[in-house]
Design a protein around this motif. Structure first.
Motif, mmCIF file in Angstrom:
data_model
loop_
_atom_site.group_PDB
_atom_site.id
_atom_site.type_symbol
_atom_site.label_atom_id
_atom_site.label_comp_id
_atom_site.label_asym_id
_atom_site.label_seq_id
_atom_site.Cartn_x
_atom_site.Cartn_y
_atom_site.Cartn_z
ATOM 1 N N GLU A 159 -23.568 29.411 32.685
ATOM 2 C CA GLU A 159 -22.199 28.982 32.970
ATOM 3 C C GLU A 159 -21.852 27.853 31.992
ATOM 4 O O GLU A 159 -22.541 26.832 31.963
ATOM 5 C CB GLU A 159 -22.075 28.477 34.410
ATOM 6 C CG GLU A 159 -22.475 29.508 35.456
ATOM 7 C CD GLU A 159 -22.603 28.890 36.835
ATOM 8 O OE1 GLU A 159 -22.477 27.646 36.936
ATOM 9 O OE2 GLU A 159 -22.829 29.626 37.804
ATOM 10 N N THR A 160 -20.820 28.065 31.191
ATOM 11 C CA THR A 160 -20.426 27.053 30.216
ATOM 12 C C THR A 160 -18.930 26.788 30.307
ATOM 13 O O THR A 160 -18.129 27.724 30.291
ATOM 14 C CB THR A 160 -20.781 27.494 28.785
ATOM 15 O OG1 THR A 160 -22.200 27.631 28.664
ATOM 16 C CG2 THR A 160 -20.293 26.460 27.767
ATOM 17 N N THR A 161 -18.589 25.525 30.423
ATOM 18 C CA THR A 161 -17.186 25.098 30.425
ATOM 19 C C THR A 161 -16.952 24.165 29.253
ATOM 20 O O THR A 161 -17.678 23.169 29.094
ATOM 21 C CB THR A 161 -16.821 24.365 31.729
ATOM 22 O OG1 THR A 161 -17.048 25.233 32.838
ATOM 23 C CG2 THR A 161 -15.359 23.934 31.711
ATOM 24 N N ASN A 189 -18.052 18.279 23.894
ATOM 25 C CA ASN A 189 -18.461 17.950 25.253
ATOM 26 C C ASN A 189 -18.415 19.218 26.092
ATOM 27 O O ASN A 189 -17.368 19.880 26.168
ATOM 28 C CB ASN A 189 -17.543 16.894 25.863
ATOM 29 C CG ASN A 189 -17.791 15.515 25.274
ATOM 30 O OD1 ASN A 189 -18.906 15.012 25.300
ATOM 31 N ND2 ASN A 189 -16.746 14.902 24.728
ATOM 32 N N LEU A 190 -19.553 19.565 26.684
ATOM 33 C CA LEU A 190 -19.667 20.797 27.456
ATOM 34 C C LEU A 190 -20.252 20.526 28.836
ATOM 35 O O LEU A 190 -20.988 19.556 29.030
ATOM 36 C CB LEU A 190 -20.580 21.802 26.740
ATOM 37 C CG LEU A 190 -20.281 22.175 25.293
ATOM 38 C CD1 LEU A 190 -21.393 23.073 24.766
ATOM 39 C CD2 LEU A 190 -18.943 22.861 25.184
ATOM 40 N N ILE A 191 -19.928 21.404 29.752
ATOM 41 C CA ILE A 191 -20.635 21.471 31.036
ATOM 42 C C ILE A 191 -21.351 22.812 31.037
ATOM 43 O O ILE A 191 -20.711 23.867 30.961
ATOM 44 C CB ILE A 191 -19.661 21.393 32.230
ATOM 45 C CG1 ILE A 191 -18.893 20.079 32.204
ATOM 46 C CG2 ILE A 191 -20.413 21.552 33.541
ATOM 47 C CD1 ILE A 191 -17.824 19.991 33.270
ATOM 48 N N GLU A 207 -22.350 20.107 36.893
ATOM 49 C CA GLU A 207 -21.453 18.987 37.157
ATOM 50 C C GLU A 207 -21.465 17.925 36.075
ATOM 51 O O GLU A 207 -20.602 17.035 36.073
ATOM 52 C CB GLU A 207 -21.834 18.335 38.497
ATOM 53 C CG GLU A 207 -21.744 19.282 39.687
ATOM 54 C CD GLU A 207 -22.253 18.640 40.962
ATOM 55 O OE1 GLU A 207 -22.792 17.516 40.871
ATOM 56 O OE2 GLU A 207 -22.112 19.250 42.036
ATOM 57 N N THR A 208 -22.401 17.991 35.161
ATOM 58 C CA THR A 208 -22.566 16.930 34.169
ATOM 59 C C THR A 208 -21.990 17.341 32.816
ATOM 60 O O THR A 208 -22.281 18.428 32.311
ATOM 61 C CB THR A 208 -24.054 16.576 33.991
ATOM 62 O OG1 THR A 208 -24.603 16.217 35.260
ATOM 63 C CG2 THR A 208 -24.225 15.426 33.015
#
Length: 238
Positions: A159-161, A189-191, A207-208
């Motif tokens: 899962e990548t945001t 910057n990724l989550i 969450e980080t």
């Protein structure tokens, strides 16, 4: 009766001469050299007005009243402000790229590189081979394919945001035989989190926000009809 007729005739003739004289004094004499008020191009060409701004409402035909700029010499130094330091290796590489393809715009390239970076990262996380195939060179594509296949074998999902790309800068440019390779350093910057078959997080965190540095190299044959760049090399940044 004859005298009365002659006096009347003379009065009308005098009036006619007066009217004609007034018309000529107001309108002027037509000599054939007048400029039509509906031909501003001719007027601007023969009577340039000092202090005219480029934004003025003047109609110009291609080439009319316009000095064609001379072709830029190959050694001309362009303003790569915000892209490369004057006289640097990157600036010299960009000059070579523009010589090979005059329409090349490094600023537009950087915007495209950022878009490609985000697209590739998300496609890799999803295992979207079709999207990756069009953006990667064969060698890089094979590496991505192996990583995706191994992940699928372990039944893991990623899962990548994307949060942001804080920095994208050109750090190297190499042009040989019209083939350009441009290296870009990204700071994003990724989550991101990797889950196993049971949904348990085995790497990262959902969450980080993590700061991720990457150095990617894109390549393309300059002057070709294909406008697309391909990712030909990746490495971790610092």
């Amino acid at each position: 009766m004859q005298d009365s007729f002659d006096v009347t005739t003379l009065i009308f003739l005098a009036l006619a001469v007066f009217v004609i004289w007034r018309l000529r004094s107001v309108l002027g004499q037509k000599t054939g050299a007048e400029r039509s008020p509906f031909r501003p191009i001719e007027r601007n060409r023969t009577e340039p007005q000092a202090g005219r701004n480029e934004g003025d409402n003047v109609v110009r035909l291609p080439g009319a009243d316009r000095v064609q700029p001379a072709a830029a010499p190959a050694t001309e130094t362009r303003d790569w402000r915000g892209i490369a330091e004057p006289g640097s290796a990157v600036a010299r590489g960009l000059e070579l790229a523009v010589q090979a393809e005059p329409g090349f715009d490094p600023r537009a390239f950087l915007e495209g590189a950022k878009s490609a970076y985000e697209t590739i990262v998300i496609a890799f996380a999803k295992g979207d081979r079709k999207t990756l195939r069009s953006l990667l060179s064969r060698e890089v594509g094979e590496g991505f394919e192996r990583a995706i296949a191994e992940r699928e074998k372990r039944r893991e999902t990623v899962e990548t945001t994307f949060v942001s790309i804080d920095k994208a800068e050109i750090v190297a440019v190499d042009v040989r035989n019209r083939v350009a390779q441009i290296t870009v350093r990204f700071l994003s910057n990724l989550i991101t989190a990797t889950r196993d078959a049971d949904g348990k997080v085995v790497d990262g965190s959902p969450e980080t926000v993590v700061e991720v540095p990457d150095v990617w190299t894109f390549a393309r044959t300059l002057g070709s009809r294909d406008p697309n760049w391909q990712l030909v090399a990746t490495e971790a940044g610092n």
